[in-house]
Design an enzyme around this catalytic site. Structure first.
Site, PDB file in Angstrom:
ATOM      1  N   ASN A 103      30.812 -23.800 -34.582  1.00  0.00           N
ATOM      2  CA  ASN A 103      30.661 -24.788 -35.645  1.00  0.00           C
ATOM      3  C   ASN A 103      31.856 -24.747 -36.595  1.00  0.00           C
ATOM      4  O   ASN A 103      32.434 -23.682 -36.848  1.00  0.00           O
ATOM      5  CB  ASN A 103      29.330 -24.636 -36.390  1.00  0.00           C
ATOM      6  CG  ASN A 103      29.060 -23.253 -36.907  1.00  0.00           C
ATOM      7  OD1 ASN A 103      29.482 -22.267 -36.322  1.00  0.00           O
ATOM      8  ND2 ASN A 103      28.350 -23.165 -38.009  1.00  0.00           N
ATOM      9  N   GLU A 146      27.637 -26.936 -30.471  1.00  0.00           N
ATOM     10  CA  GLU A 146      27.295 -27.619 -29.220  1.00  0.00           C
ATOM     11  C   GLU A 146      28.193 -28.834 -28.998  1.00  0.00           C
ATOM     12  O   GLU A 146      28.728 -29.048 -27.908  1.00  0.00           O
ATOM     13  CB  GLU A 146      25.834 -28.086 -29.250  1.00  0.00           C
ATOM     14  CG  GLU A 146      24.816 -26.967 -29.358  1.00  0.00           C
ATOM     15  CD  GLU A 146      24.445 -26.629 -30.797  1.00  0.00           C
ATOM     16  OE1 GLU A 146      25.330 -26.647 -31.679  1.00  0.00           O
ATOM     17  OE2 GLU A 146      23.265 -26.349 -31.042  1.00  0.00           O
ATOM     18  N   CYS A 165      23.343 -33.402 -31.910  1.00  0.00           N
ATOM     19  CA  CYS A 165      23.820 -32.718 -30.698  1.00  0.00           C
ATOM     20  C   CYS A 165      22.934 -33.039 -29.498  1.00  0.00           C
ATOM     21  O   CYS A 165      23.427 -33.155 -28.372  1.00  0.00           O
ATOM     22  CB  CYS A 165      23.897 -31.215 -30.931  1.00  0.00           C
ATOM     23  SG  CYS A 165      25.240 -30.759 -32.057  1.00  0.00           S
TER      24      CYS A 165
END
Ligand code: THU
Length: 132
Positions: free
Chosen positions: A44, A57, A91
């Site tokens: 992230n 992700e 995501c």
């Protein structure tokens, strides 16, 4: 040769170490596997605006797309949380674009795993007809 789940977790943990999360301190790593066994990772990346933050992700997916891979079979997500963490709604939709039934394995701090198919946590995702 395809990597084992344990190998994928190691890859995701390496990516997690590079997470840029000065605001939440919540570091996430992800490893996504292609149909031919390639692995791409992501972490992230937060931003002062908060809204420009991108999850591990999505960054793994975009890394794979950038390298020319588009068919994914599995994604492993690692956190240091008490419980395994499933992908956020954005995501889920990004994963849905490439495989509505991708296998998702989430792993918490102690190694506890939660395994689902995307179709279980995002049934009937949004889809437009592809023109290509
Ligand atoms: N985050 C991820 O990277 N993946 C998830 O599945 C949940 C949330 C990140 C975004 C933000 O940097 C931090 O975790 C807290 O929301």
């Amino acid at each position: 040769m395809s990597l084992s789940n344990e190998d994928l977790i190691v890859r995701a943990r390496h990516a997690q170490q590079n997470a840029y999360a000065p605001y939440s301190q919540f570091k996430v790593g992800a490893a996504i596997v292609t149909e031919d066994g390639q692995v791409f990772t992501g972490c992230n990346v937060e931003n002062s605006t908060f809204g420009a933050t991108s999850c591990a992700e999505r960054n793994a997916v975009y890394c794979a797309i950038c390298a020319g891979a588009q068919v994914f079979t599995k994604i492993v997500i690692v956190t240091d949380s008490e419980e395994p963490v499933m992908p956020c709604g954005i995501c889920r939709q990004v994963l849905y674009e490439f495989n509505p039934d991708i296998e998702i394995i989430a792993v918490n701090a102690s190694g506890k795993k939660d395994r689902v198919r995307l179709s279980e946590i995002l049934p009937k995702g949004f889809e437009l007809e592809k023109k290509r």
